[in-house]
Each structure stands twice: as C-alpha cells, then as structure tokens.
Design a protein around this motif. Structure first.
Motif, mmCIF file in Angstrom:
data_model
loop_
_atom_site.group_PDB
_atom_site.id
_atom_site.type_symbol
_atom_site.label_atom_id
_atom_site.label_comp_id
_atom_site.label_asym_id
_atom_site.label_seq_id
_atom_site.Cartn_x
_atom_site.Cartn_y
_atom_site.Cartn_z
ATOM 1 N N LYS A 250 0.821 -1.209 0.000
ATOM 2 C CA LYS A 250 0.000 0.000 0.000
ATOM 3 C C LYS A 250 0.860 1.266 0.000
ATOM 4 C CE LYS A 250 -2.144 -2.991 1.126
ATOM 5 N NZ LYS A 250 -2.110 -4.299 0.476
ATOM 6 N N MET A 310 -7.409 -0.691 -6.485
ATOM 7 C CA MET A 310 -7.009 0.668 -6.132
ATOM 8 C C MET A 310 -6.450 1.391 -7.353
ATOM 9 S SD MET A 310 -5.085 -0.460 -2.721
ATOM 10 C CE MET A 310 -5.720 -1.922 -1.945
ATOM 11 N N LEU A 329 -8.309 1.611 -0.157
ATOM 12 C CA LEU A 329 -7.044 1.545 0.590
ATOM 13 C C LEU A 329 -7.321 1.337 2.076
ATOM 14 C CD1 LEU A 329 -4.647 4.368 -0.632
ATOM 15 C CD2 LEU A 329 -4.024 2.022 -0.179
#
Lengths: 504, 126
Positions: A250, A310, A329
């Motif tokens: 991430k 994402m 996220l």
C-alpha cells in the motif's frame, strides 16, 4: 502544529530507541512497543481530525524554504494512511503478545516493527521525491530483517527473493529521482507539480516519472511485476506477514496515487496504461490464488488482485473513482491484515497451513469461523461490509467513465474472490480434521489447544469490528474519502500549502 | 566528460544486469552492487560534472563554475544506504550457504516454494 506533523516520525523512532534500551527485559519491550503503537494511532487520529476540516498541513524540516528544505505535508489521504498504519501496527504488536511465542524472537521483533513504521509513516507524509526514496529504504531495511526473523531454510530462501527484487526496484527509483532532478532542477513534489502543470519540464522529466512509476509498480505488486510477493510473503512469521500484507504494497500504491495525481492530474496515456495494468492485475492475481493450496499463499495472491482495484480507481481519475481508491485503501489494509492474522490462528489450531491438513475448525472454534467470515466476505464485496461499498463506488465510477471492460473485470474478480474464500472455508473450517479429533498421525499436523491466544483474538476481533463499522457507517468514511479525492483531483491547494509553509 | 560518464554508466548497468542473470547467488548480489554503482554515477552526473569552484553561495550569488552539490549529497546518502543493504544481502547469503551448502537461484526458489511445514505436536517448542 509542527510537532503534530512530525509526530508520525518521532513516535515510532523514539519507541524504537526505547525498546532497544530496554532490550534486557522482554516484558518492558512489549509494554513500550504497545504504548508507542497506541501513541502513533492517537497521533494519526489527531491528524485525521485536523485534515478532515479541509486543512493541508505543511512544514519545512529545519526551517529551510521549499526548494532547498525537506517538506512534510499532511492532507486527508496522508492523515488517513498514518492513522491506519498506527492501527495495523498496534494490532500486529498485540497479536505478537500471544503467550507461547519465542521470547528472543519477540524481543527483536518489536524494535524492527517500529523501524518499519517510521519508514511507512515517513513515506506517507513526505513532500519530497528523494526523501520518499530514503523512507522507502528505511522501511525496506526493517522489512528485510522482519521477514527473515526466526530463520530456517524456507524463510531464508523467501528473503533472498524479496531482498534482490526490492533492491532492484529501489535502484530504479533512485535513478528516476536523479533523472528527474537533472531534467527539472527540483525534487519537491509540489514545485514539480507546478512545473508539470505549466508545461515547463522537458521530455526527459516525463521519462523519469515513467521510470519512477515502474519502480512503484514493483513495490505495489502490479501485473506483470508482482512475482516477488507470492514468492516471499508466505514464509514469514504470522504477525510479520500480516503487517507486510496490510501495509507494504500500500505504500507503493500511495506513492503511485500521490505522484500521478500531482504530475498528471488530467487523464492521459499514463491513465490508459494503468487501466489495463489494473485489469490484468485484478484477474491474474485472483486466478493465481485459485491454484494455491495453502492459506497464506492464497491470501498473498489476493493482495495482488486487490491492489488492482485501487489502481483502477487511480486510472479512471474521476473524483468518484479516486474516492473509491482511497476508500479501498483504508478498507483493504484492515481486512487483509486481519485475514493473515486469522490464517495464522487457524494454522496454529490445526497444526498446519496446508488446506489438505487443516479442518474441523467450525466445530472446534465457531468464534474463529465467524471472525474469518467477516473479513473474507468483506474482501469479496458482500454487503453490508466495507468491501461492498469500496467495490460499488469503483464499479460505478468505471461505468460512469464508460470503462465497461474494467467494470466487468472488477465484478468477475469479486466472484472469483468469493470462490477462493469459500475454498478456505470448506477446507479449513467445514471438513473434519484429517488427523482425527484426538490428534493423530494421519494428516501430518495435529490439532492444538487455543491456550495463550487471547491477545491474538483481541487483535483479530477489533479489526473485524472495524470492518463491520466501516461497512455500517460507510457514510462518514465515504464522505472523508470523497473529500480526500477532491484534494487529490485539485492539486493547487496542495502546492499552495507547501509554498506558503516555505515562507515565500 | 559527459560521454565518458554515460558510457561508464551504460557499461556498469549492462555488467550488473548480466551478472544478475547468473545461476550463482553471489554473482547476483554482486551484480546488484555493480548496478547500484552505475545508478549512483548516473545520479551524480545530474549535477554537472565539470565543476571547478567550491559550491559556496556568497552574497554575490552562486559561483558560475561550481557543480550543483545537491546530487552529490544525494549520492552520498544512496551510497551509505546501498552499503548497508549490501551487507545485509551478504549476511543472508552466508546463512543460506550454511543451511544449503550451495547457493543457486533455482535452489532458493525451489525451497521457498516448498509446502509449508506442519507444526510439531503440542508439547514441543513451537
């Protein structure tokens, strides 16, 4: 205000030093580490509180103005990421407090986790490209040592793969940063964004950005450069792999979102490429998971697949799509870390991580089955859990943008995800344990008692409650995500905040 | 000067990648180091190569003959970080060699892909 901006760096750093000083007493190390993680969560939430009012906080390290100094910027997205980092960090530390763990390993684990958190938080709040590289390296060093923690042939081999590929990706990033500086004369993201918007940058700067995005794609495990992730995440100790699963890719996704929205705010060729990459990532990831027969390997491939969602939001680039990406996220970090935790508890109870040697958990531990069902269904996008809203917004944004194929791929991937989760459910929970109820030799592993697992259950339960809460109270979270996306879609305010903080 | 540096960077990157494609893990790690040095040199060259004055900014402004010191500072950082990572990679390599007796890329991948070991029966150390 300046203290609050640097607190996501200072807190884990101070905790790191304190845990090293208290190294002789494992109990003190755990206590300090937990306190540090809670403080980081509190600081993150305080930043979210400030950012939610629409303020963009910016500060110049050392008082040097923007082009020379290092800028720290906290907008809505950064604040949310810092808060969620604190939450997942806390959960990981609580999980690692389970009683039967090796004390020496726990003692080394805590300082390294905080070292990793410094890097992750630094990457989220920096406003300088080279500084971003440094934070990437900081988190990389922490992650290398965490991955290999505990040793053993398999773990060491996974670490070799992870180390080499991540080093190469980081070098690409460094080269791109150098090229970008050579071409544009600045490394400050806001000033670069200004130059890009004014069309003042030569073509080489665009080439440098492409190289940089490629490096982030490796970090974020996008198709076709995701190979390192399923080859290494499954070998680590459970809390470590959960922390990695939640946070590390991430950071790459965050960096992609940050740079693309700043440098190329309008949809262009890059978005087109990202769209296809996102579709391929979603599908290939989920299909890869179908071929796996171990819990954590299945989940590793799902990380790849979920990252695709994402990037899909980033590629479509409408405010709604960006809001979907931000929401995804937040939701994904919680859910994914939780699934790795639960996979670890399930393996601990059945004595194996291979689906063939697992079973009987639904009869033995119905509470665990419930705790597994919440994040698993959320991951697949079943209403009213958090994953449903995330997918709903992304699919709606794709349909609005006439990206039919992307919407179809997103939906199909959701179905495959559900299939994959039901595979874990059938094999690990419903089917009787192959070794028999009393423990035996048949399946290799043997069932074990749940003694000493209370801290782990607390961590898992809290994260599951968060998933449900994000799902039920999707309104406020989505409002925040939409506001964050508005900030991302209009970088002028971001640039203004940085330039003003420089005093010029 | 630029041509010479560009050629050197190109050669270093080529050698680095060629070494990384080797079967032996030691050569792979050394390849990463060579590649890293190529990248460092490339970053270094971003700040003008023919600086002939010290980069001290006075009241009159920056000296015309000075090279830009920022890429040099960046490279210094990158060298330090790169060295630390190289040492870590060597340590991992040494440990793999102790455990496996040989270090080959295929072997490492195969071991990492082995099925997960089952936990020992309860009572033993986990």
């Amino acid at each position: 205000m300046n203290t609050l901006i640097v607190s996501p760096l200072l807190i884990p750093l101070a905790t790191l030093v304190a845990t090293l000083l208290a190294r002789r007493s494992p109990r003190a190390v755990t206590a300090i580490s937990l306190a540090g993680a809670l403080a980081l969560t509190a600081a993150g939430l305080a930043l979210v509180g400030l950012a939610a009012q629409g303020q963009i906080l910016a500060s110049q390290a050392g008082g040097w103005a923007a082009p020379n100094g290092i800028t720290l910027v906290v907008d809505r997205l950064s604040a949310a990421m810092v808060a969620i980092t604190g939450i997942v960090g806390t959960a990981t530390i609580v999980f690692a407090m389970a009683r039967d763990e090796d004390p020496a390993r726990c003692r080394d684990f805590h300082p390294l986790v905080h070292g990793l958190l410094v890097g992750v938080c630094g990457a989220f709040i920096t406003g300088d490209v080279f500084n971003l590289y440094v934070w990437f390296e900081v988190l990389l060093v922490g992650s290398f040592a965490l991955l290999v923690l505990g040793g053993g042939r398999r773990r060491l081999s996974g670490t070799v793969v992870y180390v080499v590929l991540n080093l190469v990706a980081t070098m690409m990033f460094l080269l791109a940063a150098g090229m970008l500086y050579g071409a544009s004369g600045s490394l400050n993201m806001a000033l670069l964004a200004q130059a890009f918007a004014a069309g003042e940058v030569p073509t080489t700067a665009h080439a440098a950005v492409v190289l940089m995005l490629t490096a982030f794609s490796i970090k974020a495990a996008l198709f076709p450069v995701f190979g390192w992730l399923p080859a290494s995440y499954h070998v680590a100790w459970t809390p470590v792999s959960a922390l990695f699963a939640g946070l590390l890719t991430k950071v790459g996704v965050y960096a992609l979102i940050r740079l693309v929205t700043l440098f190329w705010p309008d949809a262009g060729v890059a978005h087109e490429v990202l769209l296809w990459v996102a579709c391929a990532t979603m599908l290939i990831g989920v299909l890869g998971a179908a071929a796996q027969v171990e819990v954590r390997r299945i989940l590793s491939f799902h990380i790849v697949s979920q990252v695709g969602y994402m990037i899909l939001g980033l590629a479509i680039a409408t405010p709604l799509a960006l809001a979907g990406a931000v929401f995804y996220l937040i939701h994904h970090i919680v859910v994914k870390a939780n699934l790795f935790f639960i996979g670890g508890i399930a393996a601990r109870l059945t004595g194996s991580e291979r689906l063939a040697a697992m079973g009987g958990l639904y009869a033995r531990a119905p509470w665990l089955a419930l705790l597994f069902a919440i994040p698993a269904l959320s991951l697949a996008g079943i209403p009213p859990l958090s994953g449903f809203w995330a997918k709903f917004v992304l699919v709606k944004a794709s349909l609005d943008a006439s990206a039919w194929i992307a919407a179809a791929v997103a939906l199909v991937t959701g179905i495959f995800t559900l299939l994959s989760m039901s595979k874990i459910w059938n094999e690990a929970f419903l089917k009787p344990h192959p070794g028999g109820a009393g423990g035996g030799s048949g399946g290799g592993g043997s069932p074990r008692s749940a003694d000493g697992l209370q801290p782990a259950l607390w961590a898992v339960g809290t994260l599951a409650a968060m998933t449900v809460a994000i799902g039920l109270a999707a309104g406020p979270v989505m409002d925040y995500a939409v506001a964050a996306a508005e900030q991302l879609a209009a970088p002028a305010a971001y640039i203004d905040a940085v330039v003003r903080a420089g005093g010029n | 000067m630029e041509i010479l540096v560009s050629l050197t960077v190109g050669a270093l990157v080529a050698i680095g990648i060629w070494m990384m494609l080797d079967r032996g893990l030691l050569r792979v790690v050394l390849g990463v180091v060579v590649l890293g040095n190529g990248v460092n040199l490339a970053v270094f060259s971003a700040g003008r190569l023919d600086g002939r004055a010290a980069a001290f900014v006075t009241e009159a402004g920056a000296p015309a003959l000075a090279a830009n010191p920022l890429p040099q500072a960046l490279v210094l950082t990158a060298i330090v970080i790169g060295f630390a990572l190289f040492v870590f990679a060597l340590a991992v390599l040494k440990r793999s060699w102790e455990l496996h007796g040989r270090v080959e890329t295929d072997l490492v991948t195969a071991v990492a892909e082995e099925p997960a070991p089952d936990l020992p029966p309860q009572g033993d150390k986990a």
